[in-house]
Write a protein that holds these residues in place. Structure first.
Motif, PDB file in Angstrom:
ATOM      1  N   THR A 107       0.821  -1.208   0.000  1.00  0.00           N
ATOM      2  CA  THR A 107       0.000   0.000   0.000  1.00  0.00           C
ATOM      3  C   THR A 107       0.857   1.262   0.000  1.00  0.00           C
ATOM      4  N   ALA A 108       0.292   2.324  -0.517  1.00  0.00           N
ATOM      5  CA  ALA A 108       0.928   3.641  -0.429  1.00  0.00           C
ATOM      6  C   ALA A 108       0.185   4.513   0.578  1.00  0.00           C
ATOM      7  N   SER A 109      -0.819   3.942   1.235  1.00  0.00           N
ATOM      8  CA  SER A 109      -1.661   4.700   2.155  1.00  0.00           C
ATOM      9  C   SER A 109      -1.030   4.811   3.540  1.00  0.00           C
ATOM     10  N   THR A 110      -0.925   6.027   4.034  1.00  0.00           N
ATOM     11  CA  THR A 110      -0.425   6.258   5.392  1.00  0.00           C
ATOM     12  C   THR A 110      -1.307   5.559   6.414  1.00  0.00           C
ATOM     13  N   ASP A 111      -2.617   5.748   6.287  1.00  0.00           N
ATOM     14  CA  ASP A 111      -3.550   5.187   7.268  1.00  0.00           C
ATOM     15  C   ASP A 111      -3.492   3.665   7.293  1.00  0.00           C
ATOM     16  N   ILE A 112      -3.426   3.052   6.116  1.00  0.00           N
ATOM     17  CA  ILE A 112      -3.381   1.600   6.065  1.00  0.00           C
ATOM     18  C   ILE A 112      -2.070   1.081   6.629  1.00  0.00           C
ATOM     19  N   LYS A 113      -0.973   1.782   6.357  1.00  0.00           N
ATOM     20  CA  LYS A 113       0.319   1.350   6.898  1.00  0.00           C
ATOM     21  C   LYS A 113       0.330   1.416   8.427  1.00  0.00           C
ATOM     22  N   ILE A 114      -0.201   2.493   8.982  1.00  0.00           N
ATOM     23  CA  ILE A 114      -0.249   2.632  10.443  1.00  0.00           C
ATOM     24  C   ILE A 114      -1.154   1.557  11.040  1.00  0.00           C
ATOM     25  N   PHE A 115      -2.297   1.326  10.406  1.00  0.00           N
ATOM     26  CA  PHE A 115      -3.215   0.274  10.861  1.00  0.00           C
ATOM     27  C   PHE A 115      -2.542  -1.095  10.787  1.00  0.00           C
ATOM     28  N   ALA A 116      -1.877  -1.378   9.664  1.00  0.00           N
ATOM     29  CA  ALA A 116      -1.226  -2.680   9.480  1.00  0.00           C
ATOM     30  C   ALA A 116      -0.139  -2.908  10.527  1.00  0.00           C
ATOM     31  N   GLN A 117       0.655  -1.867  10.834  1.00  0.00           N
ATOM     32  CA  GLN A 117       1.695  -2.032  11.849  1.00  0.00           C
ATOM     33  C   GLN A 117       1.086  -2.308  13.227  1.00  0.00           C
ATOM     34  N   LEU A 118      -0.038  -1.658  13.522  1.00  0.00           N
ATOM     35  CA  LEU A 118      -0.734  -1.928  14.782  1.00  0.00           C
ATOM     36  C   LEU A 118      -1.228  -3.370  14.829  1.00  0.00           C
ATOM     37  N   TYR A 172      -7.705  -5.305   1.101  1.00  0.00           N
ATOM     38  CA  TYR A 172      -7.177  -5.389   2.466  1.00  0.00           C
ATOM     39  C   TYR A 172      -8.194  -4.876   3.479  1.00  0.00           C
ATOM     40  N   VAL A 173      -8.800  -3.735   3.199  1.00  0.00           N
ATOM     41  CA  VAL A 173      -9.775  -3.165   4.130  1.00  0.00           C
ATOM     42  C   VAL A 173     -10.978  -4.096   4.279  1.00  0.00           C
ATOM     43  N   ASN A 174     -11.477  -4.632   3.169  1.00  0.00           N
ATOM     44  CA  ASN A 174     -12.606  -5.568   3.238  1.00  0.00           C
ATOM     45  C   ASN A 174     -12.230  -6.818   4.034  1.00  0.00           C
ATOM     46  N   HIS A 175     -11.009  -7.308   3.820  1.00  0.00           N
ATOM     47  CA  HIS A 175     -10.520  -8.471   4.552  1.00  0.00           C
ATOM     48  C   HIS A 175     -10.474  -8.179   6.050  1.00  0.00           C
ATOM     49  N   MET A 177     -11.594   0.721  13.800  1.00  0.00           N
ATOM     50  CA  MET A 177     -10.559   1.329  12.962  1.00  0.00           C
ATOM     51  C   MET A 177     -10.713   0.891  11.509  1.00  0.00           C
ATOM     52  N   ALA A 178     -11.008  -0.390  11.300  1.00  0.00           N
ATOM     53  CA  ALA A 178     -11.196  -0.891   9.935  1.00  0.00           C
ATOM     54  C   ALA A 178     -12.415  -0.247   9.287  1.00  0.00           C
ATOM     55  N   GLN A 179     -13.465  -0.037  10.072  1.00  0.00           N
ATOM     56  CA  GLN A 179     -14.660   0.630   9.543  1.00  0.00           C
ATOM     57  C   GLN A 179     -14.353   2.078   9.161  1.00  0.00           C
ATOM     58  N   GLU A 180     -13.520   2.727   9.957  1.00  0.00           N
ATOM     59  CA  GLU A 180     -13.114   4.096   9.623  1.00  0.00           C
ATOM     60  C   GLU A 180     -12.271   4.113   8.345  1.00  0.00           C
ATOM     61  N   LEU A 181     -11.398   3.115   8.204  1.00  0.00           N
ATOM     62  CA  LEU A 181     -10.611   3.007   6.973  1.00  0.00           C
ATOM     63  C   LEU A 181     -11.520   2.840   5.765  1.00  0.00           C
ATOM     64  N   GLU A 182     -12.533   1.987   5.926  1.00  0.00           N
ATOM     65  CA  GLU A 182     -13.468   1.754   4.815  1.00  0.00           C
ATOM     66  C   GLU A 182     -14.167   3.056   4.436  1.00  0.00           C
ATOM     67  N   SER A 183     -14.578   3.802   5.450  1.00  0.00           N
ATOM     68  CA  SER A 183     -15.252   5.076   5.194  1.00  0.00           C
ATOM     69  C   SER A 183     -14.317   6.060   4.484  1.00  0.00           C
ATOM     70  N   THR A 184     -13.064   6.114   4.942  1.00  0.00           N
ATOM     71  CA  THR A 184     -12.075   6.993   4.322  1.00  0.00           C
ATOM     72  C   THR A 184     -11.770   6.544   2.903  1.00  0.00           C
TER      73      THR A 184
END
Length: 200
Positions: free
Chosen positions: A55-66, A116-119, A159-166
């Motif tokens: 991913t190139a997404s900041t939010d997804i990278k931060i979420f994935a590291q968490l 990834y977000v759907n998963h 958090m995943a729901q917020e990612l989906e919304s974003t």
């Protein structure tokens, strides 16, 4: 219906519910529960590592590291419980094999973020359902751990729901891996699973 009849029906229902609950607790297998939870945790960590790469997404990278940090820590605690309870849990090779079925299946490289977000939405809904089954355990330590983990998993789901919304609003920002490392929480040391075998 008379009041006495209502009371009798209510008492019979309560007794039947209590018997069902007791039967469910008797059939709850803690070792099997831990094996499945650890296998899912391994898959979640590996999927998050894939997200950091793709991913190139900041939010997804931060979420994935968490997800990496939290699910490594969760697996360590689950295996520690198994050791304290002297449970026979599957070895690493078996856990890794079980983890395969929970890995993210990418349909299109260009749609990776959406996949990834759907998963993550489905994974955490399933994980919450799975951990709720631990309420059948008669073990107080397990039940207390359950409430702690369910709170964390519900947080992950939000958090995943917020990612989906974003994601739907096409407003997911991008960044480099260095930004994620600089902004992420303290990393958790990962057990030495031979995860290369998951890629074959």
């Amino acid at each position: 219906m008379k009041a006495t009849d209502v009371l009798l029906v209510s008492a019979a229902f309560a007794a039947g519910y209590a018997l069902t609950s007791a039967r469910e607790r008797q059939h709850f297998d803690l070792a099997e529960f831990i094996e499945e939870a650890v296998a899912k945790g391994i898959a979640e960590v590996e999927t998050a590592k894939l997200a950091l790469q793709k991913t190139a997404s900041t939010d997804i990278k931060i979420f994935a590291q968490l997800m990496i940090d939290d699910h490594i820590a969760l697996n360590q605690e689950l295996l520690a419980i198994a050791r304290r309870k002297h449970l026979a849990v599957a070895d690493d090779a078996h856990l890794l094999e079980s983890a395969r079925q929970y890995l993210l299946s990418v349909e299109s490289e260009s749609a990776f973020d959406e996949d990834y977000v759907n998963h993550q939405l489905q994974f955490h809904k399933d994980a919450i359902d799975h951990f709720r089954t631990a309420a059948r355990s008669n073990d107080q330590e397990v039940r207390q751990f359950l409430f702690f983990i369910l709170d964390k998993l519900n947080h992950h789901l939000r958090m995943a729901q917020e990612l989906e919304s974003t994601f739907r609003s096409n407003a997911i920002p991008t960044s480099s891996n260095e930004d994620v490392i600089r902004n992420s929480a303290k990393f958790v040391e990962e057990p030495n699973y031979p995860t290369d075998s998951l890629k074959h």
